[in-house]
Structures are given as C-alpha cells and as structure tokens.
Motif scaffolding. Structure first.
Motif, short mmCIF file in Angstrom:
data_model
loop_
_atom_site.label_atom_id
_atom_site.label_comp_id
_atom_site.label_asym_id
_atom_site.label_seq_id
_atom_site.Cartn_x
_atom_site.Cartn_y
_atom_site.Cartn_z
N ASP A 33 -46.49 64.91 10.79
CA ASP A 33 -47.60 64.08 10.32
C ASP A 33 -48.67 64.92 9.61
OD1 ASP A 33 -47.08 61.27 11.36
OD2 ASP A 33 -46.62 62.53 13.07
N ASP A 79 -52.92 60.45 10.88
CA ASP A 79 -51.96 61.56 10.89
C ASP A 79 -52.46 62.73 11.72
OD1 ASP A 79 -49.69 60.63 9.55
OD2 ASP A 79 -50.68 60.85 7.61
N ARG A 151 -43.21 66.23 15.97
CA ARG A 151 -42.15 65.22 16.03
C ARG A 151 -40.86 65.78 16.63
NH1 ARG A 151 -42.41 62.53 9.89
NH2 ARG A 151 -44.56 61.77 10.02
N ASP A 227 -47.33 58.79 14.38
CA ASP A 227 -48.05 57.52 14.29
C ASP A 227 -47.15 56.47 13.64
OD1 ASP A 227 -48.25 58.70 11.72
OD2 ASP A 227 -50.10 57.61 11.28
N SER A 229 -46.80 54.26 11.04
CA SER A 229 -47.36 53.87 9.75
C SER A 229 -46.34 53.09 8.92
CB SER A 229 -47.82 55.11 8.98
OG SER A 229 -46.78 56.05 8.86
MG MG Z 1 -47.84 59.83 10.05
#
Ligand code: MG
Ligand code: ADP
Length: 346
Positions: A33, A79, A151, A227, A229
């Motif tokens: 992110d 982010d 991640r 997140d 998105s």
């Molecule tokens: Mg993101």
C-alpha cells in the motif's frame, strides 16, 4: 500486446520486474500500500501516491468540490493506515480545465484540508497546470511507522478480519447514479433518506481508518494488512498473492450496515456483489495468527472475523451450509472491462 490483455495489475507486475531495487534502504518498494524507506536506523518513511481522474474516479455531477478534496486526501491516507502508519505530510497536484471557477478550487482545498487536519497531516506542496478538458488530481502522502504491517505475512490458519462494514460506498454510488439520492421527485424510493445519505456519504467522503490501523499495528496482532479500495475480492486477492496463500471467506459473516440492508432492494445486484466487488470502502483487511487472537478482542472499534487463510492460492466463499464457490478478483481494475463497479462513474 494491449493494456486490456494484462490489466492494471499485470502492468504493475511488469513495471515491478523492470524496476531493480536501487538502495538497501528501500525496505519495501512496489507492491504494497505504501513504500517503506529507511531514513535512519530508527526512522521509517512511508510514501504513497494516488490519482483521481474525472470520468474514471469521479463525476462532477455527483460530487461537490469539498467532497472531492476530502476524498482525494482520504484515499491516500488510507494507504498509510493500511501499513499501520501515521500520515505526516502530503503534496497535491492538479491539472485544471480553464472553465473551473476559482471558488471551486478553493472549496476543493477546504475539503482536502478538512480531512488532513483531522489526522494532523500538513499539505506542504504540489503542482498546478492546465488540462484540455478533464480535471486530474494526484496526491502524494508521506508518513511514518515504527513497525509497518505489510501484505506479505499471512500464513495458513491465520484468521481474516475486516473493520467496519463493506458495500456501502458501492451502494451509495449506485443510488447517486440512479437518481435516488438526488432531489428528483420522479425517483421513487421507499428507503429512508437518512439511510441513503449515509451510503452516499460513505462514497463521497470516506473515512480513512488511520487510528484503527495504528492500533492494529501497535497491538502486534496482524500478520498482514491491506485497505479495501478496489473491492474485498480484489484486495484479498492482492494480499493472498503477496503472501502466497489462499483464503476461505464465510458469506454469512461479511459485515454489512443497517443502511445498506434497508436499501438493498433498491439496488440492481445482490448485496454480495457490492460487498465483494463494490470497492472504495477504505476499511482495513488484516490477518491474525491464532496465538494472537486475544489482542483483537481488546479493540474498541468495529472489527469482524470473516474467514481463514488457507494453503494453495485459491480464494473460496463458503455459505452457512458449507457450500463452497470460487471467488475471482472482481473489484476495480483499470484497463479491464470485467467487474468494474465503484469507480466507473460515467
Ligand atoms: Mg491500498
Ligand atoms: P493501492 O490500491 O493500495 O493504491 P495500487 O494497486 O495502486 O495500490 O498499487 C500497487 C503497488 O504498485 C503500489 O506499491 C504502487 O506504488 C505501485 N505502482 C502502481 N502503479 C505504478 C507505476 N506506474 N509505477 C511504479 N509503481 C506503481
């Protein structure tokens, strides 16, 4: 080969392969992110940038300029939240068609500053230029983190959690498009206005989960985080891809709001569509090893367990009766015609 053949994420992978890591201080480059950059042994800088293009990400007949400024800041701060970091500074660049009023640009900055002030973040620069016909916005945010959550750390057996509720923003956009959210008396709608306003509000002025993200990071509970998105299916896919794992989601556990439930019959598709593919919820999706589950119980913000990380690389949706169906990443993907929902506003 055309861009539509590989899609946005295929292109990012190609760019990633071409971009060699130049410095040992680039702790995380392309693929998360935000980038994580080591400025000194004790200071980690987070950096992320996001664009919003008129006709792709927003439609000026649905949004006011204050909300547009707010949202441009929010999507970027989200982010930083996804890394468990604290936003500190941002820069914003605008390409403006000459017909836009000065007052509109000021209103954009009132909205932008309204959001960043809530998070004690300062606007420190940017760029301004003309555009032939469309408004183009680019925002860069810089932040810091003691222990960024990436991640890549999800492991088989970890439980999957999400903050808040999913699908509201996609539903809000559809209500805007259908005219149900406007003042048009012909737009027959039995959903209470307050519920419509809540959903539209989630779409136009999302709240980045900055404080929740840093609580998650501080607690040390999360093995990975992203997140939401592009849409749950796509963002879970990114997380699984980066962690080289699969996932099973429980359809009956997915959190949806009361306003969404009351409006669901006005929407064209099933609630699951908005939850999995709607996108722009800006909630946080994170994974927790079993040994650290107790730490999640201490959170005072809304968080729901929605599934489990598995071996392999498949994503599966399981209903209450135990029936399983495969999930594809059907959230937003620039250059791809399949699945695009929330951001395709025209
Ligand atoms: Mg993101
Ligand atoms: P997010 O949805 O969290 O904003 P993106 O899907 O936009 O993330 O980007 C994923 C990763 O790819 C990020 O690390 C981002 O910085 C990187 N990235 C995206 N586009 C480019 C590009 N054109 N050049 C270099 N890196 C890029």
């Amino acid at each position: 080969m055309k861009l539509s053949n590989i899609g946005e994420f295929g292109l990012i992978h190609a760019i990633q392969k071409l971009s060699v890591r130049r410095s040992p201080d680039t702790m995380i480059g392309i693929g998360d992110d935000a980038a994580v950059l080591k400025l000194s042994p004790s200071v980690l800088l987070l950096a992320s940038t996001d664009m919003l293009i008129e006709g792709v990400h927003f439609d000026l007949s649905f949004t006011d300029y204050y909300s547009l400024g707010w949202k441009s800041a929010a999507v970027n701060l989200s982010d930083i939240a996804a890394m468990g970091g604290t936003p500190r500074f941002c820069l914003t660049s605008l390409a403006l068609p000459a017909h836009i009023a000065v007052e509109a640009v000021k209103e954009y900055y009132r909205g932008f500053n309204g959001l960043i002030r809530k998070h004690k973040t300062a606007l420190v620069g940017g760029d301004t230029c003309s555009s032939k016909d469309r408004l183009v916005i680019s925002v860069t945010v810089l932040g810091e983190a003691k222990q960024p959550v990436t991640r890549t750390g999800a492991k088989q057996g970890d439980r999957i959690f999400v903050t808040g509720t999913l699908g509201d923003s996609g539903a809000g956009l559809e209500l805007l498009k259908s005219g149900a959210a406007g003042k048009d008396p012909k737009a027959k709608n039995n959903t209470p206005r307050s519920d419509i306003e809540k959903l539209v509000g989630k779409h136009l002025r999302p709240s980045p989960r900055v404080e929740w993200g840093s609580q998650i990071a501080r607690s040390g509970c999360a093995s990975s985080m992203i997140d939401v998105s592009d849409g749950l299916s796509s963002d879970l896919f990114h997380l699984c891809e980066e962690s080289r794992v699969g996932a099973v989601l429980r359809s009956d556990a997915l959190p949806i709001s009361g306003s969404f439930l009351k409006s669901a019959y006005r929407l064209q598709r099933s609630p699951l569509h908005y939850v999995l593919s709607g996108g722009e919820d800006y909630e946080l999706l994170f994974t927790v090893p079993l040994a650290r589950m107790k730490r999640v119980e201490a959170f005072t913000f809304p968080v729901t367990e929605i599934g489990m990380i598995t071996g392999g690389h498949k994503m599966v949706l399981m209903d209450a009766a135990g029936r399983k169906t495969a999930i594809r990443p059907t959230g937003y993907n620039h250059f791809s015609r399949i699945g695009n929902c929330a951001k395709q506003t025209l």
